[in-house]
Enzyme design. Structure first.
Site, PDB file in Angstrom:
ATOM      1  N   THR A 111      48.086  43.895  36.760  1.00 44.77           N
ATOM      2  CA  THR A 111      48.135  44.411  38.120  1.00 44.77           C
ATOM      3  C   THR A 111      49.572  44.339  38.591  1.00 44.77           C
ATOM      4  O   THR A 111      50.449  43.963  37.820  1.00 44.77           O
ATOM      5  CB  THR A 111      47.174  43.585  38.997  1.00 44.77           C
ATOM      6  N   THR A 152      47.689  37.420  40.420  1.00 45.88           N
ATOM      7  CA  THR A 152      47.252  38.299  39.335  1.00 45.88           C
ATOM      8  C   THR A 152      46.486  37.481  38.315  1.00 45.88           C
ATOM      9  O   THR A 152      46.823  36.329  38.057  1.00 45.88           O
ATOM     10  CB  THR A 152      48.435  39.011  38.662  1.00 45.88           C
ATOM     11  N   GLY A 153      45.453  38.081  37.760  1.00 46.31           N
ATOM     12  CA  GLY A 153      44.656  37.362  36.772  1.00 46.31           C
ATOM     13  C   GLY A 153      43.191  37.693  36.938  1.00 46.31           C
ATOM     14  O   GLY A 153      42.844  38.719  37.535  1.00 46.31           O
ATOM     15  N   GLY A 169      40.278  37.961  38.608  1.00 44.31           N
ATOM     16  CA  GLY A 169      40.077  37.914  40.055  1.00 44.31           C
ATOM     17  C   GLY A 169      38.894  37.094  40.519  1.00 44.31           C
ATOM     18  O   GLY A 169      38.930  36.506  41.605  1.00 44.31           O
TER      19      GLY A 169
HETATM   20  N1  ASP Z   1      43.366  40.155  39.818  1.00 44.41           N
HETATM   21  C1  ASP Z   1      43.015  41.497  39.461  1.00 44.41           C
HETATM   22  C2  ASP Z   1      41.535  41.680  39.617  1.00 44.41           C
HETATM   23  O1  ASP Z   1      40.798  40.784  39.268  1.00 44.41           O
HETATM   24  C3  ASP Z   1      43.407  41.884  38.098  1.00 44.41           C
HETATM   25  C4  ASP Z   1      44.764  41.512  37.693  1.00 44.41           C
HETATM   26  O2  ASP Z   1      45.454  40.770  38.343  1.00 44.41           O
HETATM   27  O3  ASP Z   1      45.194  41.961  36.654  1.00 44.41           O
HETATM   28  O4  ASP Z   1      41.124  42.739  40.001  1.00 44.41           O
END
Ligand code: ASP
Length: 287
Positions: A157, A207-208, A210
């Site tokens: 993201t 980010t991660g 979610g």
């Molecule tokens: N946090 C985002 C989600 O879960 C995805 C990401 O950060 O890559 O939608």
């Protein structure tokens, strides 16, 4: 208008071990330089963060905007949020379909409606009404960026946080969501206090995976550890990421406080990011 400024941007948690990400590194450096010149010349954190996230979305190099991946139903549903610290105004869109810049739609929610979040059909109708730039042909426009790996909840993201010379803090995050997500799934990114937060002390973009950031309200958790617990930025951010990790979640966050301190902890295999430090130096890292 003479205070310090600082900025951090991210291109998502998770990197492939054998991938050097040269394009992303060069692109993040270019955007950090742009952010530095905007903030140095007195532009607001709001305009700077919006522009950086817009360019991250438009690049197709990350799993957001042009680089987003389809959900299990084959549809591109995108999430984004933005928040300004000094007045705690916030705007978000969830499961937006068919628009080039979800962060622009989020900012428009903040600036032109009495609401904080619009989702799905209502978000699309709102963006349409404002004449925001549309994706002409879904099949031609999206170029799903390389997935970081094939884990069950692989991620990617973009986000940006900044402190401007007037002392204002802003955070924004934009995403295509986790790869292979179910139709209608909304992650942490557009949820104010989970993936995105700013107050007059700190701005955070996460980010991660979610679901874990939703379950720990990570972004607000950082701010609360500072405000109520008296932790400094680095300690607060690390404790919040540790809590995500304790539940089994992976990811990271970027943060800047009102003194221009920066934090960028992650427990994922890498996190693409670039920093404009308060002394003006720029660093770009992926692991
Ligand atoms: N946090 C985002 C989600 O879960 C995805 C990401 O950060 O890559 O939608």
């Amino acid at each position: 208008m003479t205070g310090a400024y600082a900025l951090v941007l991210h291109g998502g948690a998770g990197v492939l071990a054998d991938h050097g990400y040269p394009e992303q590194i060069a692109h993040m450096r270019k955007l950090a330089e742009l952010g530095k010149s905007m903030l140095a010349s007195g532009e607001s954190a709001l305009d700077t963060v919006t522009e950086i996230v817009r360019q991250l979305e438009a690049s197709g190099l990350y799993v957001a905007g042009k680089g987003a991946s389809p959900n299990k139903a084959g549809r591109y549903e995108l999430d984004a949020a933005i928040m300004t610290g000094h007045d705690r105004k916030a705007g978000a869109v969830a499961a937006l379909t068919g628009f080039v810049s979800p962060v622009h739609a989020a900012r428009a929610v903040m600036e032109t409606t009495p609401h904080v979040m619009l989702a799905g059909r209502g978000a699309d109708a709102f963006a349409m009404q404002l004449n925001l730039e549309r994706v002409d042909s879904v099949n031609d426009y999206y170029t799903p960026a390389a997935a970081p790996d094939d884990r069950a909840m692989a991620t990617g993201t973009v986000g940006c946080v900044a402190l401007d010379r007037a002392g204002n803090l802003v955070a924004a995050t934009s995403t295509g969501g986790t790869l292979n997500k179910m139709e209608g799934r909304i992650g942490d990114c557009p949820v104010i206090g989970s993936g995105t937060w700013a107050d007059n002390q700190v701005a955070i973009s996460c980010t991660g995976q979610g679901e874990y950031f939703l379950r720990t309200a990570t972004a607000k958790d950082v701010a609360a550890r500072m405000a109520y617990g008296g932790l400094d930025l680095a300690a607060a951010c690390q404790a919040s990421i540790d809590e995500v990790g304790a539940l089994g979640g992976e990811g990271g966050l970027i943060a800047v406080d009102r003194q221009g301190n920066i934090a960028q902890p992650f427990n994922s295999p890498g996190m693409k990011r670039a920093v404009v430090h308060a002394d003006g130096t720029i660093t770009v890292d992926i692991d």
